[in-house]
Design a protein around this motif. Structure first.
Motif, PDB file in Angstrom:
ATOM      1  N   PHE A   1      38.321  31.466  51.477  1.00  9.54           N
ATOM      2  CA  PHE A   1      38.065  30.544  50.012  1.00  9.54           C
ATOM      3  C   PHE A   1      36.837  29.556  50.597  1.00  9.54           C
ATOM      4  O   PHE A   1      35.993  29.678  50.144  1.00  9.54           O
ATOM      5  N   TRP A   2      36.674  28.628  51.226  1.00  7.38           N
ATOM      6  CA  TRP A   2      36.179  28.332  52.048  1.00  7.38           C
ATOM      7  C   TRP A   2      35.101  28.997  53.145  1.00  7.38           C
ATOM      8  O   TRP A   2      33.349  28.382  52.768  1.00  7.38           O
TER       9      TRP A   2
ATOM     10  N   GLN B   1      49.714  29.978  43.223  1.00 10.36           N
ATOM     11  CA  GLN B   1      48.999  31.009  43.944  1.00 10.36           C
ATOM     12  C   GLN B   1      47.495  30.793  43.452  1.00 10.36           C
ATOM     13  O   GLN B   1      46.523  30.059  43.112  1.00 10.36           O
ATOM     14  N   ILE B   2      46.523  32.250  43.213  1.00 12.60           N
ATOM     15  CA  ILE B   2      45.047  31.981  43.368  1.00 12.60           C
ATOM     16  C   ILE B   2      45.062  31.855  42.317  1.00 12.60           C
ATOM     17  O   ILE B   2      45.232  31.978  41.101  1.00 12.60           O
ATOM     18  N   PHE B   3      44.003  29.837  42.184  1.00 13.95           N
ATOM     19  CA  PHE B   3      43.210  29.894  41.386  1.00 13.95           C
ATOM     20  C   PHE B   3      41.097  29.934  41.369  1.00 13.95           C
ATOM     21  O   PHE B   3      41.157  30.221  42.272  1.00 13.95           O
ATOM     22  N   PHE B   4      40.627  30.710  40.242  1.00 14.29           N
ATOM     23  CA  PHE B   4      39.658  31.017  40.691  1.00 14.29           C
ATOM     24  C   PHE B   4      38.953  30.410  39.214  1.00 14.29           C
ATOM     25  O   PHE B   4      39.278  30.616  38.157  1.00 14.29           O
ATOM     26  N   TYR B   5      37.527  29.915  39.099  1.00 13.57           N
ATOM     27  CA  TYR B   5      37.187  29.126  38.154  1.00 13.57           C
ATOM     28  C   TYR B   5      35.728  29.368  38.841  1.00 13.57           C
ATOM     29  O   TYR B   5      35.441  28.459  39.665  1.00 13.57           O
ATOM     30  N   SER B   6      34.644  30.081  37.340  1.00 14.05           N
ATOM     31  CA  SER B   6      33.612  30.007  37.994  1.00 14.05           C
ATOM     32  C   SER B   6      32.638  30.010  36.419  1.00 14.05           C
ATOM     33  O   SER B   6      32.803  30.095  35.578  1.00 14.05           O
ATOM     34  N   GLU B   7      31.515  29.224  36.060  1.00 13.04           N
ATOM     35  CA  GLU B   7      30.506  29.035  35.212  1.00 13.04           C
ATOM     36  C   GLU B   7      28.665  28.945  35.231  1.00 13.04           C
ATOM     37  O   GLU B   7      28.616  28.428  36.695  1.00 13.04           O
ATOM     38  N   PHE B   8      28.345  28.883  34.696  1.00 11.31           N
ATOM     39  CA  PHE B   8      27.074  29.077  34.922  1.00 11.31           C
ATOM     40  C   PHE B   8      27.005  27.789  33.338  1.00 11.31           C
ATOM     41  O   PHE B   8      27.121  27.996  31.804  1.00 11.31           O
TER      42      PHE B   8
ATOM     43  N   ASP C   1      40.570  42.745  34.230  1.00 11.05           N
ATOM     44  CA  ASP C   1      41.211  43.496  35.166  1.00 11.05           C
ATOM     45  C   ASP C   1      43.052  42.103  34.546  1.00 11.05           C
ATOM     46  O   ASP C   1      43.047  41.293  34.956  1.00 11.05           O
ATOM     47  N   ASP C   2      43.640  43.724  34.741  1.00 10.68           N
ATOM     48  CA  ASP C   2      45.517  43.154  34.898  1.00 10.68           C
ATOM     49  C   ASP C   2      45.552  42.304  35.933  1.00 10.68           C
ATOM     50  O   ASP C   2      46.732  41.373  35.853  1.00 10.68           O
ATOM     51  N   ARG C   3      45.236  41.936  37.157  1.00  8.21           N
ATOM     52  CA  ARG C   3      45.739  41.034  38.262  1.00  8.21           C
ATOM     53  C   ARG C   3      45.095  39.757  37.789  1.00  8.21           C
ATOM     54  O   ARG C   3      46.178  38.840  38.617  1.00  8.21           O
ATOM     55  N   PHE C   4      44.535  38.857  37.558  1.00  9.77           N
ATOM     56  CA  PHE C   4      43.584  37.908  36.754  1.00  9.77           C
ATOM     57  C   PHE C   4      44.888  37.171  34.984  1.00  9.77           C
ATOM     58  O   PHE C   4      44.297  38.343  34.349  1.00  9.77           O
ATOM     59  N   THR C   5      45.127  36.729  35.604  1.00 10.95           N
ATOM     60  CA  THR C   5      45.758  36.067  33.597  1.00 10.95           C
ATOM     61  C   THR C   5      44.829  34.942  33.471  1.00 10.95           C
ATOM     62  O   THR C   5      44.443  33.832  34.899  1.00 10.95           O
TER      63      THR C   5
ATOM     64  N   ARG D   1      48.908  36.638  45.554  1.00 10.87           N
ATOM     65  CA  ARG D   1      47.917  35.818  46.584  1.00 10.87           C
ATOM     66  C   ARG D   1      47.884  37.560  47.861  1.00 10.87           C
ATOM     67  O   ARG D   1      48.985  37.114  48.555  1.00 10.87           O
ATOM     68  N   THR D   2      47.091  37.962  47.006  1.00  8.46           N
ATOM     69  CA  THR D   2      46.757  39.034  47.222  1.00  8.46           C
ATOM     70  C   THR D   2      45.192  39.610  48.322  1.00  8.46           C
ATOM     71  O   THR D   2      44.621  39.115  48.124  1.00  8.46           O
ATOM     72  N   GLU D   3      45.038  40.622  49.490  1.00 10.17           N
ATOM     73  CA  GLU D   3      43.907  40.641  50.023  1.00 10.17           C
ATOM     74  C   GLU D   3      42.674  41.127  49.051  1.00 10.17           C
ATOM     75  O   GLU D   3      41.489  41.330  48.923  1.00 10.17           O
ATOM     76  N   ASP D   4      43.409  42.150  47.875  1.00 11.51           N
ATOM     77  CA  ASP D   4      42.369  42.998  47.408  1.00 11.51           C
ATOM     78  C   ASP D   4      41.985  41.795  46.123  1.00 11.51           C
ATOM     79  O   ASP D   4      40.902  41.849  45.709  1.00 11.51           O
ATOM     80  N   VAL D   5      43.002  40.810  45.483  1.00 12.97           N
ATOM     81  CA  VAL D   5      42.721  39.553  44.893  1.00 12.97           C
ATOM     82  C   VAL D   5      41.523  38.787  45.818  1.00 12.97           C
ATOM     83  O   VAL D   5      40.057  38.552  44.882  1.00 12.97           O
ATOM     84  N   VAL D   6      41.801  38.555  46.770  1.00 14.90           N
ATOM     85  CA  VAL D   6      40.582  37.879  47.237  1.00 14.90           C
ATOM     86  C   VAL D   6      38.941  38.489  47.960  1.00 14.90           C
ATOM     87  O   VAL D   6      38.087  37.912  47.152  1.00 14.90           O
ATOM     88  N   GLU D   7      39.028  40.381  47.307  1.00 15.90           N
ATOM     89  CA  GLU D   7      37.861  40.835  47.869  1.00 15.90           C
ATOM     90  C   GLU D   7      36.773  40.677  46.425  1.00 15.90           C
ATOM     91  O   GLU D   7      35.665  40.673  46.653  1.00 15.90           O
ATOM     92  N   THR D   8      37.799  40.757  46.137  1.00 17.22           N
ATOM     93  CA  THR D   8      36.946  41.164  44.336  1.00 17.22           C
ATOM     94  C   THR D   8      36.537  39.967  44.351  1.00 17.22           C
ATOM     95  O   THR D   8      35.871  40.040  43.888  1.00 17.22           O
ATOM     96  N   LEU D   9      37.190  38.442  44.685  1.00 17.30           N
ATOM     97  CA  LEU D   9      36.490  37.284  44.292  1.00 17.30           C
ATOM     98  C   LEU D   9      35.111  37.282  44.732  1.00 17.30           C
ATOM     99  O   LEU D   9      34.475  36.681  44.691  1.00 17.30           O
TER     100      LEU D   9
END
Length: 275
Positions: free
Chosen positions: A30-31, A126-133, A163-167, A191-199
């Motif tokens: 993530f960094w 678990q992975i948390f992701f937030y993005s905003e304009f 996308d059902d991988r994301f809640t 916490r999967t590699e495909d989630v990281v690459e999607t993000l």
């Protein structure tokens, strides 16, 4: 567990279930994503380190139970276009004990009214992701602004939302929910590699879009800039001071230390310098 309870689950509840998960590898990934985004942005919007975060490039408590880095930057107004008034590249948490909060936030000067940019990664564990304009206008009445910046993002927003991988993750802070635009991302995922690459791709797309807006921005009339900056500074202040994550940090650092770090992150000194 029902979908609604998963969406409204608190960070405290997530951590209580898995309090000792090592997130060092995710921290590094993530960094890297945030640093790549920062470098792309600052290549076009030059900034300099701000003295308010001197000495905070890495810090940790005496028992190493909480650690982090606070890197703040400010840009100078440009004669021929927009500038990044305030940029924060930071993280806080414990890489070996489940919790991380990692941020890149870019707040533009009042020469343009392009939305500000926020990207947040976390582990809870678990992975948390937030993005905003972050809107600079009232989207409920300034529909031209809505159509210009938000309507074109609707399809990509709905694609990730479906996308059902994301809640969906609901903040328990009412101000933070008021902060959300129609295209905000706020998700928990495994916490999967495909989630990281999607993000990683989501972030690249958002940065591409945002930099395009900055390049093509039209100037805000001089007479309107002071009011726009005042509004920006209010939003910045409330967005940092009313974040429920501050209460979690106080358990590790105490209220006084958290308030000091929030003041640096929000850029109170920089706001005073430009008031």
């Amino acid at each position: 567990m029902s979908g609604s309870s998963a969406q409204t689950k608190t960070i405290h509840e997530f951590l209580a279930e898995s309090p000792d998960v090592d997130s060092s590898e995710l921290w590094a990934q993530f960094w890297e994503i945030l640093s790549e985004a920062k470098d792309r942005i600052t290549a076009e919007l030059p900034v300099q380190p701000h003295p308010s975060s001197a000495g905070l490039d890495y810090w940790a408590t005496d028992d190493a139970s909480y650690e982090g880095a606070m890197n703040t930057f400010a840009g100078e107004p440009a004669a021929d276009g927009p500038h990044a008034e305030w940029l924060v590249h930071s993280w806080i948490g414990n890489r070996k004990n489940s919790i991380l909060d990692m941020n890149l936030q870019v707040w533009l000067g009042p020469e343009v009214d392009v939305p500000h940019l926020i990207i947040v990664f976390g582990t809870i564990p678990q992975i948390f992701f937030y993005s905003e304009f972050v809107s600079r206008r009232d989207l409920m009445v300034e529909t031209d602004y809505l159509a210009k910046y938000y309507e074109p993002q609707n399809e990509s927003f709905l694609q990730l939302r479906g996308d059902d991988r994301f809640t969906w993750s609901v903040s328990h802070g009412t101000y933070m929910r008021a902060f959300l635009s129609p295209v905000a991302h706020s998700y928990v995922a495994e916490r999967t590699e495909d989630v990281v690459e999607t993000l990683r791709e989501v972030v690249r797309e958002r940065v591409d879009t945002w930099l395009g807006w900055v390049r093509e921005a039209t100037a805000v009339p001089e007479a309107e800039r002071a009011a726009l900056r005042q509004r920006d500074h209010q939003v910045r202040t409330y967005g940092y001071t009313l974040d429920p994550m501050n209460e979690l940090s106080k358990k590790f650092l105490g209220a006084e230390r958290v308030e000091e770090l929030v003041a640096v992150r929000a850029g109170f000194q920089q706001m005073e310098e430009t008031a």
